[in-house]
Design a protein around this motif. Sequence first.
Motif, PDB file in Angstrom:
ATOM      1  N   GLU A 297      34.193  72.363  44.792  1.00 57.84           N
ATOM      2  CA  GLU A 297      33.479  71.571  43.793  1.00 57.84           C
ATOM      3  C   GLU A 297      34.261  70.281  43.619  1.00 57.84           C
ATOM      4  O   GLU A 297      35.363  70.279  43.065  1.00 57.84           O
ATOM      5  N   ASN A 298      33.710  69.193  44.154  1.00 53.18           N
ATOM      6  CA  ASN A 298      34.433  67.920  44.166  1.00 53.18           C
ATOM      7  C   ASN A 298      35.833  68.104  44.768  1.00 53.18           C
ATOM      8  O   ASN A 298      36.812  67.503  44.316  1.00 53.18           O
ATOM      9  N   ALA A 299      35.908  68.939  45.798  1.00 55.90           N
ATOM     10  CA  ALA A 299      37.203  69.329  46.352  1.00 55.90           C
ATOM     11  C   ALA A 299      37.947  68.168  46.996  1.00 55.90           C
ATOM     12  O   ALA A 299      39.179  68.228  47.134  1.00 55.90           O
ATOM     13  N   ARG A 300      37.242  67.149  47.429  1.00 54.72           N
ATOM     14  CA  ARG A 300      37.902  65.988  48.034  1.00 54.72           C
ATOM     15  C   ARG A 300      37.856  64.765  47.119  1.00 54.72           C
ATOM     16  O   ARG A 300      38.129  63.651  47.540  1.00 54.72           O
ATOM     17  N   SER A 301      37.548  65.014  45.865  1.00 54.23           N
ATOM     18  CA  SER A 301      37.543  63.936  44.873  1.00 54.23           C
ATOM     19  C   SER A 301      38.956  63.740  44.347  1.00 54.23           C
ATOM     20  O   SER A 301      39.608  64.707  43.933  1.00 54.23           O
TER      21      SER A 301
END
Length: 469
Positions: free
Chosen positions: A118-122
């Motif tokens: 969940e938005n892991a590369r944010s």
Amino acid sequence: MLRRHRATWRLAVGSAAVGLVVAAGAVALAGPWDAGQRTAERDHAATDALRDESDTERVASTVAAAAPVLAPLDGRAPEATPAAVERAIGRLLDSAALGDGAAGAVVDISTGDTLYRENARSPRTPASTVKVLTSVAALNALGADHRLATRVVWDPEERRVHLVGGGDTTLTDDDLARLARRTAEALAEHDVDRVRIAYDVSLYPREQHHPIGSGNTNIATITPLQLNAGRLDDSSSGPAPRSDEPAADAARAFAGHLRAAGVEVTGATDTDRAAPEGAGELAVHRSAPLSSLVERMLTHSDNDLAEALARATAVATGHPADFRGVDRALTGELEKLDLPLHNVRIADASGLDRDDRVTAAVLTQALAVAADPERPELRAALTGLPVAGFTGTLQARYDASGGGVGDGAGLVRAKTGTLTGVNTLAGTAVTGDGRVLAFAFLASGTDNGEEAEAALDAAASALATCGCH
């Protein structure tokens, strides 16, 4: 009292998350824990506790030539599925207590499969969870057995002893006293009983204040020579009043011990002067091995040690030992490990700088790499993680106050991160089926730190108690 007995029982019968030892598809406890490491491993290491160093120094501990902490899974434990992990933690990570919403990632350590993102590369502000990356990078660059050396060298022309800082923030007054006694013995062999003293901090380009500001109780002036990280009280971890001149304080303390050892010290004892090239070594104090330093740094979230280990990494890789050099050095080591560094910026090694940017993806992948049986030199990045309800910065968390949070006690190991409005957690958990999962949850815009911590702990506990298949 009931909670502690309940947690202790859970640890004794099934909490292999603590040991990260997986066999026959089930998790088995390898032994009691002491300061973030299995006592059994420390007992094994004790057999090598006295190394025949050239300076005959007794060292604090060594790295055991033991089996990897994480043994290979045999595949019989049911694999976790993304749908099951989503059911277990998705709603919990949507909690209003997590402000703008948590970025998250979960990876199966055995297979490397990503089970939740969940938005892991944010990019998010990681706070102290950046220490996971600092640990992995330092261990990869320097090796688990590396030690930080505080040396004493002799300039015969100036009749001056130089105390040379090597970046060891764990240096104690007792260490300096032993170093002074050995120095006195070496001087006596040269028929010298009267000296001048200077200290040498040239390992770093300059002494630096962290961007958080000087006088902050969370970190001392960054210098390669410090006595107990510049602490002005008897503490060894956590916030504390700090010296304005930690290097000079260490030199003055050393001079006092040298006098006590029978050497006459003349002139000022707090002169900052680099030792001349080729100055002969009189004595040396070596820190505990890097593996032990990493464990201490992670368990107690030691900011001073994090910055010191990062600078040791910078020096070893040909970069200046300042914040810019730290960024380049740590990033370079993480690149060697093929970690996903898009959107990652390491402004400091401790996580105090709000300009740090880290992703949940890179944290979980770093934890997975540290668990790789082919990379035992990185294992301290796991064994140093605080144990939920038992050690370090998680000792006072994961109680049985409700919401299932207490179910993670002894089963979750994680690095915490806390700044105003920022709450993060990254570590490992063992599912009810015996799968070891790496997770990272990064929340920003939080209004209530305690509620945010409880929400993160609930998500980690949900991983530890779910079947997830």
